[in-house]
Write a protein that holds these residues in place. Structure first.
Motif, mmCIF file in Angstrom:
data_model
loop_
_atom_site.group_PDB
_atom_site.id
_atom_site.type_symbol
_atom_site.label_atom_id
_atom_site.label_comp_id
_atom_site.label_asym_id
_atom_site.label_seq_id
_atom_site.Cartn_x
_atom_site.Cartn_y
_atom_site.Cartn_z
ATOM 1 N N UNK A 14 0.870 -1.176 0.000
ATOM 2 C CA UNK A 14 0.000 0.000 0.000
ATOM 3 C C UNK A 14 0.907 1.226 0.000
ATOM 4 N N UNK A 15 0.783 2.032 -1.037
ATOM 5 C CA UNK A 15 1.651 3.199 -1.170
ATOM 6 C C UNK A 15 0.886 4.458 -0.806
ATOM 7 N N UNK A 16 1.550 5.350 -0.100
ATOM 8 C CA UNK A 16 0.975 6.655 0.197
ATOM 9 C C UNK A 16 2.072 7.702 0.093
ATOM 10 N N UNK A 17 1.649 8.964 -0.053
ATOM 11 C CA UNK A 17 2.655 10.014 -0.128
ATOM 12 C C UNK A 17 3.051 10.426 1.287
ATOM 13 N N UNK A 18 3.823 11.506 1.384
ATOM 14 C CA UNK A 18 4.397 11.891 2.665
ATOM 15 C C UNK A 18 3.614 13.000 3.354
ATOM 16 N N UNK A 19 2.328 13.125 3.039
ATOM 17 C CA UNK A 19 1.501 14.123 3.695
ATOM 18 C C UNK A 19 1.422 13.852 5.190
ATOM 19 N N UNK A 20 1.366 14.902 5.989
ATOM 20 C CA UNK A 20 1.377 14.771 7.446
ATOM 21 C C UNK A 20 0.259 13.882 7.984
ATOM 22 N N UNK A 21 -0.979 13.954 7.444
ATOM 23 C CA UNK A 21 -2.046 13.116 8.022
ATOM 24 C C UNK A 21 -1.873 11.619 7.796
ATOM 25 N N UNK A 22 -1.030 11.207 6.871
ATOM 26 C CA UNK A 22 -0.904 9.785 6.572
ATOM 27 C C UNK A 22 -0.202 9.053 7.713
ATOM 28 N N UNK A 23 -0.671 7.846 7.991
ATOM 29 C CA UNK A 23 -0.081 7.076 9.089
ATOM 30 C C UNK A 23 1.296 6.566 8.680
ATOM 31 N N UNK A 24 2.104 6.248 9.684
ATOM 32 C CA UNK A 24 3.453 5.753 9.438
ATOM 33 C C UNK A 24 3.433 4.238 9.230
ATOM 34 N N UNK A 25 4.426 3.702 8.526
ATOM 35 C CA UNK A 25 4.450 2.256 8.262
ATOM 36 C C UNK A 25 4.434 1.398 9.521
ATOM 37 N N UNK A 26 4.968 1.934 10.635
ATOM 38 C CA UNK A 26 5.002 1.155 11.870
ATOM 39 C C UNK A 26 3.871 1.532 12.818
ATOM 40 N N UNK A 27 2.815 2.145 12.306
ATOM 41 C CA UNK A 27 1.681 2.530 13.141
ATOM 42 C C UNK A 27 1.140 1.295 13.873
ATOM 43 N N UNK A 28 1.078 1.316 15.203
ATOM 44 C CA UNK A 28 0.692 0.101 15.945
ATOM 45 C C UNK A 28 -0.722 -0.373 15.660
#
Length: 263
Positions: free
Chosen positions: A91-105
């Motif tokens: 799942x690809x997303x850009x680096x916008x602030x609202x996007x969750x991080x890859x290690x989001x628990x």
């Protein structure tokens, strides 16, 4: 995975009129006054699920996490073909602030409850052509919606959803070929984005049954790209190490100035 504001109208529109038709009239105080909407569906005690509720929604990290975990992941799990079981899903997303991080628990916990291997990736910064939604699909949906000339937010939302439901699989296939061609050009330009999207006569080749699923890439180009990335990573690592050393020296100097003088 991305969000998109759909506009009621464009800043500049082209109209094709019959000789007797009057010129279209658009009245706006300023281009910033163009109405726009994000699409969302909610359920409450006053309405059934799927009934559109028109309200302002600020896209925050919590909102993105909700859509990712409660909508996207279940949809993937429902529609992922059995013959591709075991393959990694990115799942690809850009680096916008609202996007969750890859290690989001929370995201990782939801993934662990599925039988799928799903990984979350961030696309390269300042590279909209690496996002198939920005590159092709969102533009196409906005263009088709503009042709409907919506007169209200509700008509805009209904138009976007209708165009999404009607979106052709063949057009999606061409979009992914375009994405691959952009990736290849980025590799040739050593990461730069000052290139022209190649024309490949995709519609004609698709009609003839000759549209490839995957584009070929020269082995030498792959090797050059890997070498370029490794060199860039080495430079960044050296710069980071140098900054850490400078910071350590600065801390030691401040500590030395604070030490009391011996009599």
């Amino acid at each position: 995975m991305d969000e998109k504001w759909f506009n009621m109208t464009g800043v500049v529109n082209n109209y094709y009129l019959l000789p007797e038709e009057p010129d279209p009239l658009r009245t706006l105080h300023h281009k910033d006054s163009i109405a726009k909407s994000l699409l969302a569906q909610r359920t409450s005690e006053n309405r059934d699920k799927g009934t559109l509720e028109l309200k302002s929604l600020k896209v925050t990290r919590d909102v993105m996490r909700y859509y990712m975990c409660e909508k996207l992941i279940p949809a993937i799990q429902e529609h992922w073909p059995d013959e591709d079981e075991g393959r990694t899903i990115y799942i690809q997303q850009d680096n916008a602030t609202p996007h969750i991080l890859p290690d989001d628990p929370v995201f990782r916990q939801v993934i662990e409850q599925t039988d799928l291997d799903i990984k979350l990736l961030q696309q390269p910064p300042n590279s909209p052509d690496m996002n198939i939604l920005d590159l092709c699909i969102f533009r196409s949906l906005q263009s088709h919606t503009d042709s409907r000339a919506p007169q209200s937010i509700r008509e805009l939302i209904e138009g976007v959803e209708e165009e999404y439901r009607k979106y052709l699989v063949d057009k999606l296939a061409r979009s992914f070929v375009t994405l691959q061609s952009c990736i290849r050009e980025v590799m040739r330009n050593k990461g730069a984005i000052n290139y022209l999207i190649p024309h490949m006569n995709k519609e004609r080749r698709q009609a003839e049954g000759r549209l490839p699923i995957a584009l070929s890439i020269d082995r030498e180009l792959v090797g050059q790209t890997i070498a370029f990335i490794e060199e860039a990573e080495a430079i960044l690592a050296a710069e980071k190490e140098q900054k850490q050393q400078e910071k350590s020296r600065s801390c030691r100097k401040r500590a030395a100035r604070k030490e009391p003088q011996q009599p």
